[in-house]
Scaffold this motif. Structure first.
Motif, PDB file in Angstrom:
ATOM      1  N   GLN A   1       0.921  -1.410   0.148  1.00 35.53           N
ATOM      2  CA  GLN A   1       0.344   0.263  -0.429  1.00 35.53           C
ATOM      3  C   GLN A   1       0.926   1.461   0.178  1.00 35.53           C
ATOM      4  N   ALA A   2       1.691   1.098   0.521  1.00 37.48           N
ATOM      5  CA  ALA A   2       3.439   2.345   0.290  1.00 37.48           C
ATOM      6  C   ALA A   2       3.731   2.854  -0.592  1.00 37.48           C
ATOM      7  N   VAL A   3       4.462   1.433  -1.036  1.00 32.20           N
ATOM      8  CA  VAL A   3       4.963   1.835  -3.047  1.00 32.20           C
ATOM      9  C   VAL A   3       3.436   2.277  -3.976  1.00 32.20           C
ATOM     10  N   ASP A   4       2.019   1.795  -3.101  1.00 26.57           N
ATOM     11  CA  ASP A   4       1.325   1.952  -4.533  1.00 26.57           C
ATOM     12  C   ASP A   4       0.607   3.773  -4.212  1.00 26.57           C
ATOM     13  N   HIS A   5       0.709   4.223  -2.854  1.00 22.54           N
ATOM     14  CA  HIS A   5       1.003   6.111  -2.238  1.00 22.54           C
ATOM     15  C   HIS A   5       1.961   6.340  -2.495  1.00 22.54           C
ATOM     16  N   PHE A   6       3.342   6.149  -2.889  1.00 20.60           N
ATOM     17  CA  PHE A   6       4.407   6.564  -3.471  1.00 20.60           C
ATOM     18  C   PHE A   6       4.294   6.946  -4.773  1.00 20.60           C
ATOM     19  N   PRO A   7       4.404   8.229  -5.835  1.00 21.14           N
ATOM     20  CA  PRO A   7       4.716   8.128  -7.456  1.00 21.14           C
ATOM     21  C   PRO A   7       5.830   7.442  -7.677  1.00 21.14           C
ATOM     22  N   PRO A   8       6.094   7.302  -8.571  1.00 14.27           N
ATOM     23  CA  PRO A   8       7.831   6.535  -9.041  1.00 14.27           C
ATOM     24  C   PRO A   8       8.889   7.620  -9.321  1.00 14.27           C
ATOM     25  N   VAL A   9       8.437   9.319  -8.872  1.00 13.81           N
ATOM     26  CA  VAL A   9       9.740  10.079  -8.784  1.00 13.81           C
ATOM     27  C   VAL A   9      10.412   9.850  -7.485  1.00 13.81           C
ATOM     28  N   LEU A  10       9.347   9.946  -6.898  1.00  8.22           N
ATOM     29  CA  LEU A  10       9.565   9.620  -5.519  1.00  8.22           C
ATOM     30  C   LEU A  10      10.292   8.970  -5.250  1.00  8.22           C
ATOM     31  N   ARG A  11      10.069   7.720  -5.598  1.00  4.81           N
ATOM     32  CA  ARG A  11      10.657   6.467  -5.547  1.00  4.81           C
ATOM     33  C   ARG A  11      12.164   6.178  -6.124  1.00  4.81           C
ATOM     34  N   LEU A  12      12.081   6.953  -6.847  1.00  6.12           N
ATOM     35  CA  LEU A  12      13.592   7.101  -7.224  1.00  6.12           C
ATOM     36  C   LEU A  12      14.604   7.671  -6.392  1.00  6.12           C
ATOM     37  N   LEU A  13      14.205   9.104  -6.322  1.00  4.91           N
ATOM     38  CA  LEU A  13      14.694   9.783  -5.350  1.00  4.91           C
ATOM     39  C   LEU A  13      15.069   9.730  -4.100  1.00  4.91           C
ATOM     40  N   GLU A  14      14.350   8.809  -3.660  1.00  7.29           N
ATOM     41  CA  GLU A  14      14.168   7.982  -2.298  1.00  7.29           C
ATOM     42  C   GLU A  14      15.487   6.645  -2.505  1.00  7.29           C
ATOM     43  N   LYS A  15      15.142   6.313  -3.761  1.00 11.19           N
ATOM     44  CA  LYS A  15      15.795   5.235  -4.133  1.00 11.19           C
ATOM     45  C   LYS A  15      18.200   5.337  -4.713  1.00 11.19           C
ATOM     46  N   ARG A  16      17.695   6.794  -4.380  1.00  6.70           N
ATOM     47  CA  ARG A  16      19.038   7.437  -5.267  1.00  6.70           C
ATOM     48  C   ARG A  16      19.404   8.149  -3.706  1.00  6.70           C
ATOM     49  N   GLN A  17      18.810   8.144  -3.174  1.00  8.51           N
ATOM     50  CA  GLN A  17      19.094   8.582  -1.299  1.00  8.51           C
ATOM     51  C   GLN A  17      19.463   7.739  -1.161  1.00  8.51           C
ATOM     52  N   GLU A  18      18.982   6.410  -1.510  1.00  4.94           N
ATOM     53  CA  GLU A  18      19.696   5.393  -0.017  1.00  4.94           C
ATOM     54  C   GLU A  18      21.050   5.000  -0.945  1.00  4.94           C
ATOM     55  N   LEU A  19      20.959   5.065  -2.341  1.00 12.58           N
ATOM     56  CA  LEU A  19      22.658   4.875  -2.808  1.00 12.58           C
ATOM     57  C   LEU A  19      23.689   5.504  -2.666  1.00 12.58           C
ATOM     58  N   VAL A  20      23.113   7.512  -2.129  1.00 15.05           N
ATOM     59  CA  VAL A  20      23.841   8.081  -1.754  1.00 15.05           C
ATOM     60  C   VAL A  20      24.742   7.505  -0.178  1.00 15.05           C
ATOM     61  N   GLU A  21      23.733   7.664   0.412  1.00 18.84           N
ATOM     62  CA  GLU A  21      23.923   7.147   1.547  1.00 18.84           C
ATOM     63  C   GLU A  21      24.770   6.515   1.611  1.00 18.84           C
ATOM     64  N   THR A  22      24.262   5.013   1.116  1.00 16.21           N
ATOM     65  CA  THR A  22      24.506   3.569   0.825  1.00 16.21           C
ATOM     66  C   THR A  22      26.531   3.809   0.982  1.00 16.21           C
ATOM     67  N   ASP A  23      26.171   4.394  -0.231  1.00 23.01           N
ATOM     68  CA  ASP A  23      27.670   5.285  -0.609  1.00 23.01           C
ATOM     69  C   ASP A  23      28.599   4.948  -0.309  1.00 23.01           C
ATOM     70  N   GLU A  24      28.168   6.327   0.450  1.00 21.19           N
ATOM     71  CA  GLU A  24      28.832   6.861   1.961  1.00 21.19           C
ATOM     72  C   GLU A  24      29.229   5.911   2.569  1.00 21.19           C
ATOM     73  N   GLY A  25      28.566   5.329   2.839  1.00 25.31           N
ATOM     74  CA  GLY A  25      28.545   4.366   4.272  1.00 25.31           C
ATOM     75  C   GLY A  25      29.413   3.092   3.619  1.00 25.31           C
ATOM     76  N   LEU A  26      29.451   3.189   2.877  1.00 25.97           N
ATOM     77  CA  LEU A  26      30.376   1.670   1.710  1.00 25.97           C
ATOM     78  C   LEU A  26      31.766   2.884   2.278  1.00 25.97           C
ATOM     79  N   ARG A  27      32.319   3.736   1.743  1.00 23.03           N
ATOM     80  CA  ARG A  27      33.387   4.636   1.362  1.00 23.03           C
ATOM     81  C   ARG A  27      33.815   5.054   3.512  1.00 23.03           C
ATOM     82  N   ALA A  28      33.111   5.139   4.095  1.00 23.52           N
ATOM     83  CA  ALA A  28      33.778   4.978   5.433  1.00 23.52           C
ATOM     84  C   ALA A  28      33.708   3.814   5.732  1.00 23.52           C
ATOM     85  N   GLN A  29      33.109   2.862   5.420  1.00 27.16           N
ATOM     86  CA  GLN A  29      33.943   1.289   6.057  1.00 27.16           C
ATOM     87  C   GLN A  29      35.050   1.362   5.048  1.00 27.16           C
ATOM     88  N   LYS A  30      35.103   1.106   3.704  1.00 28.42           N
ATOM     89  CA  LYS A  30      36.196   1.208   2.850  1.00 28.42           C
ATOM     90  C   LYS A  30      37.451   2.086   3.605  1.00 28.42           C
TER      91      LYS A  30
END
Length: 310
Positions: A24-53
């Motif tokens: 229901q949450a997936v259906d509730h957010f529009p695709p653009v917001l989900r994409l932005l969220e995914k990019r934000q998560e990827l950035v955060e993940t990349d930063e976390g990975l860089r920090a861990q590296k």
């Protein structure tokens, strides 16, 4: 390292990504917001990975520094072990040398103690010898005074050693004479013993010769008896031989006579020796065989002849 990073990043990304949102949450957010969220998560993940590296690289560098420190400490420990082993070997060599020196010192002390005991025993012996000579000197003091008086009465001796030498010579001569006397007595006893043994041996020898003479006498009597018996037999043999010789002469004369008759019958001169009796008998034998054969042939041929007419 590459293998480690290949395993590390997928795991870290899986940990950083959020869990699956409800439908229901997936259906509730529009695709653009989900994409932005995914990019934000990827950035955060990349930063976390860089920090861990970076943290991992720091930990790896720290581990490498620690490894270098441990390796240096290992080298230092090995060198320390080598130095300690060398120190132990040196200490063992020093201990052995010390033990060897101690043993040599103990042996030297033992030899010195034995030498000291020997010298003390030799000193004790010399002291005893000195005491003995002193007592002998005290005992011989009257003799010395007596020798002085003798020198005064005997002017041919000028000093005591000459008198003592003369006395020693006489004593040696007396000892030699007594020794010679003992030797002569011993030789005399030995000669007496040999004489007794010879006498006993002569008596035994005479007894043996007497027994031998009796045995020889018995053997002589037996030999004489045998000689008489053999002489009688020899006489009998000679008589018999004379008779046989006479008989043999007669036989040889008869053989010679028959041989001569055979030769006369054959009208041949005798070709054999007079002493060749066997050859003569052989010729007589052959003549008799020939004559017997002729008579046999004549008897066989006699009936075949026709009777003559009157």
């Amino acid at each position: 390292m590459a293998t480690y990073w290949e395993e590390y990043f997928p795991l870290a990304l899986q940990e950083k990504l959020p869990e699956k949102m409800p439908e229901q949450a997936v259906d509730h957010f529009p695709p653009v917001l989900r994409l932005l969220e995914k990019r934000q998560e990827l950035v955060e993940t990349d930063e976390g990975l860089r920090a861990q590296k970076e943290a991992f690289q720091d930990s790896v560098a720290a581990a490498q520094r620690r490894w270098e420190q441990l390796r240096r400490k290992e080298q230092e420990l090995k060198a320390s072990f080598v130095r300690f082993d060398r120190f132990l070997q040196d200490a063992e060599a020093r201990r052995r040398r010390a033990l060897r020196r101690a043993a040599e010192e103990r042996r030297g002390a033992g030899r010195q103690e034995a030498e000291a005991r020997r010298l003390r025993a030799q000193l004790a012996g010399l002291l005893r010898e000195r005491a003995r000579l002193q007592s002998r000197l005290e005992r011989l003091a009257p003799c010395a005074r007596l020798l002085g008086h003798v020198l005064e009465r005997r002017p041919e001796f000028h000093e005591v050693p000459e008198l003592v030498a003369r006395f020693d010579g006489l004593a040696d001569t007396l000892a030699a004479l007594r020794r010679t006397e003992r030797e002569r007595l011993a030789e005399l006893e030995a000669a007496r013993a040999r004489l007794q043994r010879l006498q006993d041996a002569g008596q035994d020898e005479r007894l043996r010769h007497g027994q031998r003479r009796a045995q020889l006498q018995e053997r002589l009597e037996a030999a004489r008896e045998r000689t008489l018996r053999w002489e009688s037999q020899w006489i009998h043999i000679q008589n018999t031989a004379a008779e046989k010789t006479l008989l043999l002469g007669r036989a040889r004369m008869a053989a010679l006579n028959m041989f001569q008759q055979v030769c006369q019958h054959r009208r041949q001169p005798p070709t054999l020796d007079i002493e060749d009796t066997e050859g003569q008998l052989e010729q007589v034998k052959l003549f008799i065989q020939d004559l017997s054969a002729m008579l046999t042939s004549l008897r066989e041929a006699g009936p075949a002849v026709p009777p003559s007419q009157p």
